[in-house]
Design an enzyme around this catalytic site. Sequence first.
Site, PDB file in Angstrom:
ATOM      1  N   ASP A  87       0.870  -1.165  -0.026  1.00  0.00           N
ATOM      2  CA  ASP A  87      -0.239  -0.065  -0.042  1.00  0.00           C
ATOM      3  C   ASP A  87       0.896   1.284  -0.052  1.00  0.00           C
ATOM      4  O   ASP A  87       1.961   1.270   0.402  1.00  0.00           O
ATOM      5  CB  ASP A  87      -0.833  -0.080   1.032  1.00  0.00           C
ATOM      6  CG  ASP A  87      -1.922   0.876   0.979  1.00  0.00           C
ATOM      7  OD1 ASP A  87      -2.978   0.679   0.392  1.00  0.00           O
ATOM      8  OD2 ASP A  87      -1.955   2.127   1.374  1.00  0.00           O
TER       9      ASP A  87
ATOM     10  N   ASP B 263       4.448   2.683  -3.923  1.00  0.00           N
ATOM     11  CA  ASP B 263       3.861   3.389  -5.046  1.00  0.00           C
ATOM     12  C   ASP B 263       3.750   2.995  -6.334  1.00  0.00           C
ATOM     13  O   ASP B 263       4.766   2.887  -6.973  1.00  0.00           O
ATOM     14  CB  ASP B 263       4.602   4.906  -5.027  1.00  0.00           C
ATOM     15  CG  ASP B 263       3.727   5.833  -6.075  1.00  0.00           C
ATOM     16  OD1 ASP B 263       2.695   5.468  -6.712  1.00  0.00           O
ATOM     17  OD2 ASP B 263       4.046   6.918  -6.232  1.00  0.00           O
TER      18      ASP B 263
ATOM     19  N   ASN C 143      -4.864  -4.278  -7.488  1.00  0.00           N
ATOM     20  CA  ASN C 143      -6.065  -3.869  -6.837  1.00  0.00           C
ATOM     21  C   ASN C 143      -5.932  -2.281  -6.670  1.00  0.00           C
ATOM     22  O   ASN C 143      -7.107  -1.724  -6.821  1.00  0.00           O
ATOM     23  CB  ASN C 143      -6.522  -4.518  -5.499  1.00  0.00           C
ATOM     24  CG  ASN C 143      -7.564  -3.682  -4.802  1.00  0.00           C
ATOM     25  OD1 ASN C 143      -8.753  -3.977  -5.256  1.00  0.00           O
ATOM     26  ND2 ASN C 143      -7.144  -2.946  -3.896  1.00  0.00           N
TER      27      ASN C 143
ATOM     28  N   TYR D 121     -10.930   7.834 -15.340  1.00  0.00           N
ATOM     29  CA  TYR D 121     -11.086   6.553 -14.639  1.00  0.00           C
ATOM     30  C   TYR D 121     -11.694   5.355 -15.526  1.00  0.00           C
ATOM     31  O   TYR D 121     -11.417   4.485 -15.800  1.00  0.00           O
ATOM     32  CB  TYR D 121     -12.295   6.917 -13.541  1.00  0.00           C
ATOM     33  CG  TYR D 121     -12.311   5.558 -12.574  1.00  0.00           C
ATOM     34  CD1 TYR D 121     -11.441   5.383 -11.599  1.00  0.00           C
ATOM     35  CD2 TYR D 121     -13.458   4.864 -12.761  1.00  0.00           C
ATOM     36  CE1 TYR D 121     -11.628   3.963 -10.696  1.00  0.00           C
ATOM     37  CE2 TYR D 121     -13.675   3.574 -11.830  1.00  0.00           C
ATOM     38  CZ  TYR D 121     -12.591   3.334 -10.794  1.00  0.00           C
ATOM     39  OH  TYR D 121     -12.442   2.175 -10.030  1.00  0.00           O
TER      40      TYR D 121
ATOM     41  N   LYS E  47      -9.737   1.959 -16.502  1.00  0.00           N
ATOM     42  CA  LYS E  47     -10.457   0.743 -16.324  1.00  0.00           C
ATOM     43  C   LYS E  47     -10.717  -0.039 -17.600  1.00  0.00           C
ATOM     44  O   LYS E  47     -10.483  -1.443 -17.556  1.00  0.00           O
ATOM     45  CB  LYS E  47     -11.530   0.803 -15.469  1.00  0.00           C
ATOM     46  CG  LYS E  47     -11.113   1.377 -14.008  1.00  0.00           C
ATOM     47  CD  LYS E  47     -10.354   0.593 -13.298  1.00  0.00           C
ATOM     48  CE  LYS E  47     -10.137   0.950 -11.866  1.00  0.00           C
ATOM     49  NZ  LYS E  47      -9.091  -0.008 -11.270  1.00  0.00           N
TER      50      LYS E  47
END
Length: 252
Positions: free
Chosen positions: A39, A62, A89, A155, A159
Amino acid sequence: MSTDTFEGRVALVTGAGSGIGRAMAVAFAAAGARVVVADIETARAKETADSIGAAALPVAADISDEASVAELVRAADDTFGRIDVLCNNAGIMDTMARPVDTSVEVWDRVLRVNLTGTFLVTKAVLPFMLRQGGGSIVNTASEAGIRGGAAGIAYTASKHGVVGITRNVAWMHAKDGIRCNAILPGPTMTGIGGDAPNWDAEGLAALQPILGLNQSIAQPEQMAAVAVFLASEAASFVNGAIVPVDGGWSAG
């Protein structure tokens, strides 16, 4: 599913400090895997790892930075010596603005994290899987990866790109014993939008006809369960699948 499904295997989960990523890390550990908890926020990675115990390795990374990704996989290698499962994810949201109102700064940042980050981590992990003779990658795409009305342009483009990465890796590495699939979460209780999302009012209004089609909100654990299945031997002949996990939203 047996609790020892992933015994002896290692799963690397990005964005594992909260939300779907944390649920994935916990679920893989419960299924017997050792887990690399990655993370961008050190404290969150450690919090997830602490909830799992000795089977987890927290790593601050990162994914948009190639050097940071290299350090991430090096830490996994130094500690566990292998990576069997990768869950790409980690991701960030845009402002939901219309294309005309989307800044280049927002575009660059969202694409860098969501799309380039997925590529960088995949590229870094594939040598492990090639060396081991196989592996499984599960990407977190989105409803925005198959429709134009679920988010802003940055976004949505990112995706759609993750879906493309999924299919390309599945095709290119099928003969290497490497499978790559993607889940498309519908509305899920996560913190991806932040505590006070700076969402654009006009963009949200334009998106409402689609966003209003599904009122159900999933829990992160429901997404994690599908990721574990796709990475498991039970899904050994599932490759290149783009799987909506949305309570029927994509069926509308």
